[in-house]
Design an enzyme around this catalytic site. Sequence first.
Site, PDB file in Angstrom:
ATOM      1  N   ASP A  96     -43.875  71.866  56.012  1.00 15.38           N
ATOM      2  CA  ASP A  96     -44.284  70.519  55.636  1.00 15.38           C
ATOM      3  C   ASP A  96     -43.354  70.014  54.538  1.00 15.38           C
ATOM      4  O   ASP A  96     -42.780  70.812  53.775  1.00 15.38           O
ATOM      5  CB  ASP A  96     -45.735  70.500  55.137  1.00 15.38           C
ATOM      6  CG  ASP A  96     -46.217  69.078  54.877  1.00 15.38           C
ATOM      7  OD1 ASP A  96     -46.181  68.258  55.819  1.00 15.38           O
ATOM      8  OD2 ASP A  96     -46.622  68.785  53.745  1.00 15.38           O
ATOM      9  N   GLU A 110     -42.743  66.628  51.537  1.00 13.87           N
ATOM     10  CA  GLU A 110     -43.145  65.388  50.887  1.00 13.87           C
ATOM     11  C   GLU A 110     -41.867  64.589  50.651  1.00 13.87           C
ATOM     12  O   GLU A 110     -40.793  65.165  50.440  1.00 13.87           O
ATOM     13  CB  GLU A 110     -43.873  65.652  49.568  1.00 13.87           C
ATOM     14  CG  GLU A 110     -45.177  66.420  49.705  1.00 13.87           C
ATOM     15  CD  GLU A 110     -46.216  65.709  50.549  1.00 13.87           C
ATOM     16  OE1 GLU A 110     -46.175  64.462  50.618  1.00 13.87           O
ATOM     17  OE2 GLU A 110     -47.073  66.399  51.145  1.00 13.87           O
ATOM     18  N   HIS A 116     -48.541  61.929  46.973  1.00 15.18           N
ATOM     19  CA  HIS A 116     -48.103  63.261  46.525  1.00 15.18           C
ATOM     20  C   HIS A 116     -48.134  63.454  45.012  1.00 15.18           C
ATOM     21  O   HIS A 116     -48.180  64.591  44.536  1.00 15.18           O
ATOM     22  CB  HIS A 116     -46.706  63.588  47.066  1.00 15.18           C
ATOM     23  CG  HIS A 116     -45.650  62.576  46.752  1.00 15.18           C
ATOM     24  ND1 HIS A 116     -45.233  62.284  45.471  1.00 15.18           N
ATOM     25  CD2 HIS A 116     -44.910  61.784  47.572  1.00 15.18           C
ATOM     26  CE1 HIS A 116     -44.285  61.382  45.499  1.00 15.18           C
ATOM     27  NE2 HIS A 116     -44.064  61.036  46.765  1.00 15.18           N
ATOM     28  N   HIS A 135     -51.568  65.460  48.348  1.00 13.62           N
ATOM     29  CA  HIS A 135     -50.774  66.154  49.351  1.00 13.62           C
ATOM     30  C   HIS A 135     -49.724  67.014  48.644  1.00 13.62           C
ATOM     31  O   HIS A 135     -49.058  66.559  47.716  1.00 13.62           O
ATOM     32  CB  HIS A 135     -50.064  65.153  50.269  1.00 13.62           C
ATOM     33  CG  HIS A 135     -50.968  64.508  51.256  1.00 13.62           C
ATOM     34  ND1 HIS A 135     -50.847  64.701  52.606  1.00 13.62           N
ATOM     35  CD2 HIS A 135     -52.027  63.685  51.085  1.00 13.62           C
ATOM     36  CE1 HIS A 135     -51.786  63.995  53.234  1.00 13.62           C
ATOM     37  NE2 HIS A 135     -52.514  63.372  52.323  1.00 13.62           N
ATOM     38  N   ASP A 166     -50.288  72.109  52.172  1.00 15.25           N
ATOM     39  CA  ASP A 166     -50.489  71.565  53.520  1.00 15.25           C
ATOM     40  C   ASP A 166     -49.994  72.536  54.590  1.00 15.25           C
ATOM     41  O   ASP A 166     -50.587  72.638  55.666  1.00 15.25           O
ATOM     42  CB  ASP A 166     -49.779  70.216  53.662  1.00 15.25           C
ATOM     43  CG  ASP A 166     -50.522  69.098  52.930  1.00 15.25           C
ATOM     44  OD1 ASP A 166     -51.576  69.383  52.347  1.00 15.25           O
ATOM     45  OD2 ASP A 166     -50.043  67.957  52.947  1.00 15.25           O
TER      46      ASP A 166
END
Length: 231
Positions: free
Chosen positions: A7, A9, A57, A152, A157
């Site tokens: 994942d 950001e 985030h 997040h 995640d």
Amino acid sequence: MRQIVLDTETTGLNPRNGDRVIEIGCVELIDRKLTGNNFHEYINPERDSDPRALEVHGLTTEFLSDKPKFAEVAGRLSEYLQGAELIIHNASFDMGFLDAEYEKLNLPTLTSQVSNVIDTLATAKEIHPGKRNSLDALCDRYGISNSHRVLHGALLDSELLADVYLAMSRGQNSFLIEEEESSNSSAASTNIDQPIASVIVLSATEQELDAHGQLLSGLDKAVRGTCIWNS
């Protein structure tokens, strides 16, 4: 099989508009088991995040200012991911950003460095058509606690997605076993149903019939009556 749940950001929604990767989180699975060999980096994007992305985030420009740039991370990331199968939720988003980062460095795209990419969002839509299939929704559906997820974060995640992926694909092994058993059963049934080959009957010769008669007569005498084979 080596799989990496990944994942990212980012500063915004579109790398073509200059948005950059600011965090990468990866969780390793080998033969569907978590190994603890994870990869996690914050990255200095050399620009501010879009305010809407920052709300998601929470990674401020100040926090990221002393973090390594992507060029400093690219080699280690490639080494970690080399040849693995990636598992990503909404894979086109993350892969689009990562490929753009590699292209900026005139390096082969990440897509060309891995063996395959599984998009769990596409998989979830096939399994649960017409339902919400965000990571949070899937956690709720499969009973995976995400109460500690306030903002997040790429590593968090990835850890949640690893649990979701294992839960979502748990039936595959049993399905394959059932399919194999069904195949074996069909094969056995086919073998049973096959016509029996013609049986060759060999008739006794006259000499053999005479010898057999004499043997039965001898038995009659022995029992002082008629033996069962002559009854």
